[in-house]
Design an enzyme around this catalytic site. Sequence first.
Site, PDB file in Angstrom:
ATOM      1  N   ASP A 109       0.832  -1.209   0.000  1.00  0.00           N
ATOM      2  CA  ASP A 109       0.000   0.000   0.000  1.00  0.00           C
ATOM      3  C   ASP A 109       0.868   1.262   0.000  1.00  0.00           C
ATOM      4  O   ASP A 109       2.067   1.225   0.309  1.00  0.00           O
ATOM      5  CB  ASP A 109      -0.881  -0.041   1.258  1.00  0.00           C
ATOM      6  CG  ASP A 109      -2.183   0.733   1.102  1.00  0.00           C
ATOM      7  OD1 ASP A 109      -2.312   1.507   0.143  1.00  0.00           O
ATOM      8  OD2 ASP A 109      -3.061   0.556   1.969  1.00  0.00           O
ATOM      9  N   ASP A 119     -10.429   2.136  -3.483  1.00  0.00           N
ATOM     10  CA  ASP A 119     -10.968   1.945  -2.130  1.00  0.00           C
ATOM     11  C   ASP A 119     -12.491   1.972  -2.159  1.00  0.00           C
ATOM     12  O   ASP A 119     -13.133   1.656  -1.163  1.00  0.00           O
ATOM     13  CB  ASP A 119     -10.453   3.052  -1.201  1.00  0.00           C
ATOM     14  CG  ASP A 119      -9.160   2.638  -0.522  1.00  0.00           C
ATOM     15  OD1 ASP A 119      -8.787   1.462  -0.626  1.00  0.00           O
ATOM     16  OD2 ASP A 119      -8.533   3.493   0.118  1.00  0.00           O
TER      17      ASP A 119
END
Length: 726
Positions: A478, A548
Site C-alpha cells: 500500500d 478503495d
Amino acid sequence: MRILHDPVARAFFLQGPGSTYAFRVGPAGRLEHLHWGEQVGAQDLGWSVLHCDRAFSPNPDPADRSWSADTLAQECPSAAGCDYRAPMIEVRHGDGSRVLELVYAGHRLVAGKPRLDGLPATYCEADTEAETLVVELCDAPTGLAVELSYTVFAAHDVIARSVRVINRGAAPVTLLRVLSASVDLEGSGLALLQLSGSWARERHVHVTSLRPGLQAVESRRGTSSHQHNPFIALLDTGTGEESGRVWAANLVYSGNFFAGVELDQFMQARLHLGIHPDGFAWELAPGTAFQAPEAILAFSAHGLGALSRTLHRLYRTRLCRGRWRDAERPVLLNNWEATYFNFTPERLLTIARSAKEAGIELFVLDDGWFGKRESDVSGLGDWVVNEAKLPGGLARLAREVEAIGLRFGLWFEPEMVSPDSDLYRAHPDWCLHAPGRTRSQGRNQLVLDVGRAEVREHIRAAVAQVLRAAPISYVKWDMNRHLTEVGSLGLPAHRQGEAAHRFVLGVYEVMERLTAEFPDVLFEGCSGGGGRFDPGILHYMPQVWTSDNSDAVSRLWIQHGTSIAYPLSSMAAHVSAVPNHQVHRTTSFATRAAVAFTGSFGFELDLARQSPEDMAEAKAQVAAYKRLRSLLARGDLYRLADPAGGRLAAWMVVAADGGEALVTAVRIRAEAHDSVPVVRLRGLDPAARYRLDDGNEVGGDALMAVGLRHRFDRDYQARTWHLVRV
Ligand code: DGJ
C-alpha cells in the site's frame, strides 16, 4: 514485424502487425515525423512533407525559407530553437544556454528488446519476438547525445519508445525535460480521452475536443495518482468502441508525469508523454547517461475496443512477470472492511473459517498487525508484529489460517513512516523534507526518502524478515499519501531536482529485489486503492487494488475506465458489505459478485456475519468464479454498453478461440414500465452455435446481430449469461 531503413529516402519504417510508424532524416540531419497509423508499405513519403515559407516561423538555413521546425512534424523536438511548440527535450548547458540542435548521427538495429536500466518495461522472451531501432542524435557543440529507441513486436501492435541521454562532452549538463515520446499528427477533428478522477473515483473516462493550445493531463503528486492516469488517447471524429481511429500513449512509470496535446496554428497535434518537467532537474556528468521511462504507443483503426485488447494482451503477457503472470489468482478475503484496526486472533480466525466454508483460498490480514498501530496515527515503519494483539506472532496466526485450509497474506506500507514510530525516532532525517521547513503530513504519515540507498536497504530487509519468518503467500503493498517537500539529504543542493525521480527508482529497486527474493509470493499493488495503477507497478505486481470504493455501482465507472488501458486480470475487485462503507448504497449480493467477477475476485467483509442466504450465495459465486477464472483472466474484453449513459452497463469476456464467453449487464437506473435493453454481443464465432445457461442454443451471428434481452425491474440489478460453443 519489420523495421526497414530506406537509405535513399533516409527513412525508417516500423511495421507492426497492423500499423506503421515512419520518420526520416530531413534537411541538416533533423528528424521529421512522417506517419503513425494504418499500415503503409516502405516507400518514399517525402512528397507528404510540405515545406513552405510561413510568416514568423524561423529558418536555420537562410537559403531555405521553406524549412522550419515550427511548421513541420518533428520526431524529437528540442527547446530554444526554431520550434515554438513544447519540446520533448530541454537542457541547460554550463554556459546557461538552453539551445540544443539534435542532429542524426547514426542508427543500429537490435534483435529483441534491450532492458531499460533500473526501470520497468515491456520485454520479450526470445529475440525473435521483437526488433529494436536505436537512432542516435547529437548536439555537436557540446557532445550531448540522445538515443531514441523504438521496439516493434511480432505479436503486439504497439511501439515501445524510450529515450536515453548521454553526456559525451567534457562539461556537466542539466537535463530539465526528457520526455519519453513526442509525436506530431494531423489534429483536425481529434478529441482527447483521459482517465481522471479522485480517490475512490479513479479513472473515469473524459473526452474533450482538442482546442488550439496545450491540453495537459499530469501528476505532480510524486506518484501516478488517483487524479490522472499516465494514459491518453486521441480519437478521430466518430471513433467509438468498434470503429474509428485512435492513437494512445501510456507511460510505464509510477511518478510525476506529463501527458500533453498541443494543437498548433496549422492544426497539427503534438502528443507528448514523459516524466513531468516541473520540479525535475538532473545533473548529467560527463560520461554518464540518463534513461527515461518507456512509453507504449498504440494505434487502432478499429476503435477503442481493439486498442484495449491490444494493450491488455501486451500487459498481461509481456509487462507482468513471474509465476503469477500466468497462474490462476486465488480467491481471497481481506479483513479491512470487516474489522478495520479492531481485530483479535479469534475474530480473524472466525472470519477465516467462514471464508474456507465459502470456498475462498487466501485470507489477507490488512493494516494494524505491527508496531503501535491501533489507528492510522502511529506505527508505520515498525514492521514488527504486535504480540500483545497477536500472541505468538504472525507465524502462529499464519499456521492457524493454513490449518483451516487457506493461504495467508499480509499488508505492508513500506515507503512510509509515522512520526510516532521507533523508526522515525531513530532516523528523523530519513523522510523526504526540506531542512528547517514544515514536514507536511498526509494520513498522519511522512514519506521515506527511498532514493537513499540506506533507506532502501532498511525497507527491503524489514519486509524480507517478516516474509521469511512466516508462511506468507501474498503481500498487499500500500501507499497512502502523496509526496510533499520533496528534498533529500542524500543529494547535494544542486541536485535536489532529482529527488522525485530517484524516489521512484528507489521504489522500483526495492520491488525488484523483494519480488525476486520471494518469487512465489503474489504481490498486489495498492495506493489508497487505485492511486498507483500504472504499467510501472504492473511490471512488479500483476494485480492492483483498483479502488478503495468497493461499491458495485461506483465500480462500473471505475472498472470501465480502467479497462480502457489495463487488463481485467490486473484489477482486484471484491464483494463488500452493504450498505457500502464508501457511498452507503445497498446492492444485492448477486450484483456485487457480477461486478467483482470482472477482475481478480475476492471479498472484503465478514462472511461469518452474513445471513445463511448470503453465505449460500457466496459459496455459489466462489464456485462459479473458479470455473470461469481462466476465461475471465485471459479472455478478450468487449465493452458493450458504457455506464456513462446512466442506464445500463454491459460487457463480455470471450475466450481467445471464441469457444466460451461470459456476458454481464447491470441496470443502473430502472424506470417504471421500463424498456427492455438489447445487448448485442461481439467477438463470437458467427458460424458457430452457442449454448446459453438456460439451455437454449443460438447462432453466434444472431447473438451479435440480434442480441440478448433481459427485463430488468429494479435499480442495480445484474444479469449474466454464460455461453459455450456447441
Ligand atoms: C488503503 C487501502 O486501499 C485499503 O484497502 C486498506 O488497506 C487501508 N489503506 C489500510 O490502511
